[in-house]
Write an enzyme that holds these catalytic residues in place. Sequence first.
Site, short mmCIF file in Angstrom:
data_model
loop_
_atom_site.label_atom_id
_atom_site.label_comp_id
_atom_site.label_asym_id
_atom_site.label_seq_id
_atom_site.Cartn_x
_atom_site.Cartn_y
_atom_site.Cartn_z
N LYS A 177 0.84 -1.20 0.00
CA LYS A 177 0.00 0.00 0.00
C LYS A 177 0.88 1.25 0.00
CE LYS A 177 -3.86 -1.94 2.66
NZ LYS A 177 -4.89 -1.80 1.62
N ARG A 194 -10.24 -11.68 1.75
CA ARG A 194 -11.04 -12.77 1.18
C ARG A 194 -10.26 -14.09 1.20
NH1 ARG A 194 -11.51 -9.31 -4.29
NH2 ARG A 194 -11.17 -7.67 -2.73
#
Length: 501
Positions: free
Chosen positions: A280, A354
């Site tokens: 990020k 996920r």
Amino acid sequence: MPIKYTTRSTGASVCASGYVVVGVYGNKDFTLSASDINDKTDGALAALIANRDLKNEVGSCVLLPLASGIKARRVVVVQLGPRKKFDQANLNKAINGAAAMIARLEPDSIAVFIGDMAIESRSTAYLARRVVEIFSAHLYKFDQLKKEQKKSRRQWQVQIAVDSRAAQKELQQAVETGKAVAEGVCLARDLGNLPGNICTPTYLANTAKDLETHDNMSVQVLEEDEMAELGMHSLLSVSRGSREPAKLIIMNYTGDASGSAPIALVGKGLTFDAGGISIKPAGAMDEMKFDMCGAAGVIGAMQAIASLKLPVNVLGAVASSENLPDGAANKPGDIVTSMAGLTIEILNTDAEGRLILCDALTYIARFKPQTVIDAATLTGACVIALGKHCSGLFSNSDELAEEIITAGEMSDDRAWRMPLWEEYQAQLKSNFADVANIGGRDAGAVTAACFLARFTEDYRWAHLDIAGTAWNTGSKKGATGRPVGLFVQYVLNHLNRDSQS
Ligand code: BES
Ligand code: MN
Ligand code: ZN
């Protein structure tokens, strides 16, 4: 220091609390307690309003300073808006307004008069519970990591007051419920606010273990070797990039001895998400310590449910890891095999939530849950879509979606339904594996939910994307404790439904 909540049934004017909170509907329509104060103070409250000191905006407050004729030191008058428009939304605004003012003033004893605040289809008990929850939320502080903690804080006393004894009886249990929810919220906020170097997967597991002091609660922590044996290679691929071992925490609360199928609550517990190799950008990366707020929500809700001894079976599952770049970390293009047997092409290592949730969702099927609700700070796209007011809600059951929306409204922890249509599944196509872990720029929150949907076909399931709701940014940076309120409300509503049938 915990706040002490009690109930009372005497009139507002004889109440000797430091501060008394009374409501006014508009500017002429006084609640019983407001009229009582007004009468005993020679119309001081009416004079204040005639002077336009109380704004029309619902939740606005004004302080009636030292007044003779009453026992309290101060009166906080809160604007409720027109009586006939007093609804769930105005109730929330009004109590939040009063609580915000009280939190600034820091008195040691407060009595909140709710006897004359009625909303259709909601009991006084419900109102009392909300007052406890809202006041606790405003009085929350996180200063455990500062050298100078606010030692001056005394034991706060908050009284929930009504105007008759009959009404007071009903309140006792409601106050207890409110306290349990509030404590669950506080626990979730503390866990969220703790930094990644303290709140690790192991820390979450130990916190969950502590819940075993409650009756009917057993906690089991699956370690990495056990997860490997179960074939959870998707989950484990994420923690391979971290020095902290992953944990799959199973909290089993069996409050219903008849052995009914449990409600399962599942939380994403990334104690820090740097993105992995798909790292990020640096800006605001510290906020990725909040990437375990789904897990915190589940742990907080389990604590509330167990401490209320609710006659229901609830399973809490938390999948916890860090997501960091490392020589052993996932690389874009890597393909892993999930516990369900589906292979996953990891096109972006930052779509890690996920990857850990899919294995947890597969695992819990063995408990034969009647309903599964997961909470995850899953996508930035959900924040773009809905902002910070509501969580994104996805479900394979219309009935369950409605139940969650209702629970969200009742707990002021709202969710808004988004589609989970088959058409979106095409975005997850991979040339090399059964499914890709990202679906491109379009509808990022939806494709993330679609990914999870592949693993939840066998049960009634809903997914809450809490990326926007789990914490505040800016000067109010900090965890909100959502969705503890929604979770507990869902379980309470479920119990009412059952007892009515
Ligand atoms: N934890 C983040 C989601 C997130 C980001 C929540 C910012 C709140 C604020 C999640 O693991 C993530 O990184 N998601 C990616 C998915 C993308 C790579 C498909 C995202 O949202 O950017
Ligand atoms: Mn991520
Ligand atoms: Zn994440």
